[in-house]
Write a protein that holds these residues in place. Structure first.
Motif, PDB file in Angstrom:
ATOM      1  N   HIS A  35       0.807  -1.217   0.000  1.00  0.00           N
ATOM      2  CA  HIS A  35       0.000   0.000   0.000  1.00  0.00           C
ATOM      3  C   HIS A  35       0.842   1.270   0.000  1.00  0.00           C
ATOM      4  CE1 HIS A  35      -3.687  -2.300   0.396  1.00  0.00           C
ATOM      5  NE2 HIS A  35      -3.090  -3.033   1.309  1.00  0.00           N
ATOM      6  N   GLY A  36       2.097   1.134  -0.438  1.00  0.00           N
ATOM      7  CA  GLY A  36       2.916   2.303  -0.713  1.00  0.00           C
ATOM      8  C   GLY A  36       3.718   2.856   0.436  1.00  0.00           C
ATOM      9  N   GLY A  37       3.811   2.135   1.547  1.00  0.00           N
ATOM     10  CA  GLY A  37       4.570   2.615   2.691  1.00  0.00           C
ATOM     11  C   GLY A  37       6.024   2.192   2.646  1.00  0.00           C
ATOM     12  N   ALA A  38       6.783   2.622   3.651  1.00  0.00           N
ATOM     13  CA  ALA A  38       8.231   2.416   3.627  1.00  0.00           C
ATOM     14  C   ALA A  38       8.745   1.460   4.690  1.00  0.00           C
ATOM     15  CB  ALA A  38       8.941   3.764   3.804  1.00  0.00           C
ATOM     16  N   MET A  39       7.923   1.094   5.674  1.00  0.00           N
ATOM     17  CA  MET A  39       8.424   0.228   6.739  1.00  0.00           C
ATOM     18  C   MET A  39       8.856  -1.124   6.183  1.00  0.00           C
ATOM     19  SD  MET A  39       6.584  -1.187  10.213  1.00  0.00           S
ATOM     20  CE  MET A  39       5.802   0.385  10.540  1.00  0.00           C
ATOM     21  N   SER A  40      10.023  -1.604   6.631  1.00  0.00           N
ATOM     22  CA  SER A  40      10.583  -2.843   6.113  1.00  0.00           C
ATOM     23  C   SER A  40      10.817  -3.845   7.231  1.00  0.00           C
ATOM     24  CB  SER A  40      11.920  -2.552   5.421  1.00  0.00           C
ATOM     25  OG  SER A  40      12.886  -2.127   6.378  1.00  0.00           O
ATOM     26  N   THR A  41      11.145  -5.070   6.846  1.00  0.00           N
ATOM     27  CA  THR A  41      11.492  -6.075   7.853  1.00  0.00           C
ATOM     28  C   THR A  41      12.740  -5.650   8.623  1.00  0.00           C
ATOM     29  OG1 THR A  41      12.688  -7.300   6.136  1.00  0.00           O
ATOM     30  CG2 THR A  41      10.438  -8.006   6.625  1.00  0.00           C
ATOM     31  N   ALA A  42      13.641  -4.916   7.972  1.00  0.00           N
ATOM     32  CA  ALA A  42      14.837  -4.428   8.665  1.00  0.00           C
ATOM     33  C   ALA A  42      14.454  -3.445   9.767  1.00  0.00           C
ATOM     34  CB  ALA A  42      15.787  -3.773   7.675  1.00  0.00           C
ATOM     35  N   ASP A  43      13.448  -2.602   9.516  1.00  0.00           N
ATOM     36  CA  ASP A  43      12.980  -1.673  10.545  1.00  0.00           C
ATOM     37  C   ASP A  43      12.420  -2.433  11.744  1.00  0.00           C
ATOM     38  OD1 ASP A  43      13.498   0.769   9.131  1.00  0.00           O
ATOM     39  OD2 ASP A  43      11.716   0.385   7.913  1.00  0.00           O
ATOM     40  N   LEU A  44      11.646  -3.453  11.474  1.00  0.00           N
ATOM     41  CA  LEU A  44      11.062  -4.252  12.553  1.00  0.00           C
ATOM     42  C   LEU A  44      12.146  -4.992  13.334  1.00  0.00           C
ATOM     43  CD1 LEU A  44       8.070  -5.520  10.455  1.00  0.00           C
ATOM     44  CD2 LEU A  44       7.807  -4.307  12.621  1.00  0.00           C
ATOM     45  N   ARG A  45      13.077  -5.576  12.614  1.00  0.00           N
ATOM     46  CA  ARG A  45      14.141  -6.361  13.242  1.00  0.00           C
ATOM     47  C   ARG A  45      15.033  -5.486  14.122  1.00  0.00           C
ATOM     48  NH1 ARG A  45      15.345  -8.737   9.029  1.00  0.00           N
ATOM     49  NH2 ARG A  45      16.992  -7.350   8.296  1.00  0.00           N
ATOM     50  N   ALA A  46      15.197  -4.223  13.754  1.00  0.00           N
ATOM     51  CA  ALA A  46      16.101  -3.336  14.483  1.00  0.00           C
ATOM     52  C   ALA A  46      15.455  -2.713  15.715  1.00  0.00           C
ATOM     53  CB  ALA A  46      16.590  -2.218  13.553  1.00  0.00           C
ATOM     54  N   TYR A  47      14.150  -2.891  15.884  1.00  0.00           N
ATOM     55  CA  TYR A  47      13.474  -2.192  16.970  1.00  0.00           C
ATOM     56  C   TYR A  47      13.869  -2.723  18.346  1.00  0.00           C
ATOM     57  CZ  TYR A  47      10.137  -0.113  20.049  1.00  0.00           C
ATOM     58  OH  TYR A  47       9.581   0.588  21.091  1.00  0.00           O
ATOM     59  N   GLU A  48      14.102  -1.816  19.283  1.00  0.00           N
ATOM     60  CA  GLU A  48      14.359  -2.166  20.679  1.00  0.00           C
ATOM     61  C   GLU A  48      13.724  -1.108  21.580  1.00  0.00           C
ATOM     62  OE1 GLU A  48      18.438  -2.636  21.655  1.00  0.00           O
ATOM     63  OE2 GLU A  48      18.803  -4.228  20.196  1.00  0.00           O
ATOM     64  N   PRO A  49      12.963  -1.532  22.593  1.00  0.00           N
ATOM     65  CA  PRO A  49      12.448  -0.559  23.568  1.00  0.00           C
ATOM     66  C   PRO A  49      13.592  -0.037  24.431  1.00  0.00           C
ATOM     67  CG  PRO A  49      11.950  -2.788  24.276  1.00  0.00           C
ATOM     68  CD  PRO A  49      12.571  -2.912  22.911  1.00  0.00           C
TER      69      PRO A  49
END
Length: 302
Positions: free
Chosen positions: A227-241
């Motif tokens: 749907h035209g967005g930019a979030m990638s699996t790399a963004d998800l994988r890099a996330y840390e609280p």
């Protein structure tokens, strides 16, 4: 102060009454509170209960929070306070040029370019890893049951749900999931959220890793990309609280603790700093003067 020294009568008209119990779980939806109490009854602690309640809310009150949301927490461990900021981060591709090229000078209100990396699930995992007592999967069990078996939609939730339909029905996937009969569910109508149940099972089985590195992460990134967005699996994988030190302010014998920015808790501390210059005790809680002063304090803080 002993219990018989305290005036339990509210100083203003209220339908509320005191609650006396060994353990209390407070949420905006009774089924979520029950989920938390199940953890206490099973030998869990407050963190287990909080995770269970939060997960259940994504099912029974999806109009207010979901698996794609953020999380903030302040935890007292008996000796000190701990702060957790599990708010979403921006996808790596986002910058000013990205938004100007796609949206000009108007920041989008809805759609994939408004979605940050979800932090709630990682927040649950972080809290459980440091403070939890029961197995992580046990904490998600009530939410999974509610998702798969369904539940009767509560009155206030239904009102919020129906109020959002006109604005959200054109968003990809919304009508399919949240308008199963072509409309918002009615009060008491059974709502089954089977898709969320399957996602919660994967999260439970992998202690959250699936949401950021597994099948769920792949599905999230693929949907955003479609749907035209930019979030990638790399963004998800890099996330840390982030574990953070709470900020605080003393106010007339009490200390209020909040999560530091990027959370909005600092606004409450600023408002207290403003109110400290006024004799609030002399004003009736429901008086026009008290309400006006509170509103002006919040405006100044923001």
């Amino acid at each position: 102060m002993t219990s018989h020294d305290f005036d339990w009568q509210a100083a203003y008209p209220s339908l509320r009454s005191p609650v006396f119990a060994r353990n209390v779980v407070s949420t905006s939806q009774p089924l979520a509170a029950q989920a938390g109490l199940r953890m206490i009854a099973a030998g869990g602690n407050a963190i287990d209960a909080a995770i269970a309640a939060a997960a259940a809310l994504t099912i029974v009150e999806p109009v207010s929070c979901g698996l794609g949301s953020d999380a903030f927490a302040i935890v007292w461990d008996g000796e000190r306070l701990h702060g957790l900021n599990a708010s979403g981060t921006a996808p790596a591709a986002w910058d000013l040029a990205y938004f100007q090229g796609r949206h000009g000078d108007a920041f989008p209100k809805r759609g994939p370019d408004t979605v940050t990396v979800p932090g709630a699930v990682a927040g649950w995992v972080a809290l459980h890893g440091r403070f939890g007592r029961l197995p992580f999967a046990d904490c998600l069990a009530p939410a999974i049951e509610l998702a798969e078996a369904g539940h009767g939609v509560a009155r206030i939730v239904q009102q919020k749900w129906a109020a959002q339909v006109d604005e959200l029905k054109s968003q990809p996937g919304f009508a399919e999931i949240f308008m199963p009969r072509g409309r918002a569910p009615q009060v008491g109508e059974r709502f089954v959220f089977a898709q969320a149940g399957r996602t919660l099972r994967r999260i439970a089985e992998t202690a959250g890793h699936d949401f950021y590195e597994g099948e769920t992460a792949e599905r999230i990134a693929a949907f955003i990309r479609e749907h035209g967005g930019a979030m990638s699996t790399a963004d998800l994988r890099a996330y840390e609280p982030q574990w953070v030190e709470p900020i605080s302010r003393d106010y007339r014998g009490y200390t209020l603790h909040e999560i530091p920015p990027n959370g909005q808790g600092i606004a409450a501390l600023m408002a207290l700093g403003i109110l400290e210059h006024f004799d609030m005790a002399s004003l009736h809680p429901d008086s026009v003067e008290a309400r006006h002063l509170q509103i002006e304090a919040m405006k100044a803080a923001f």
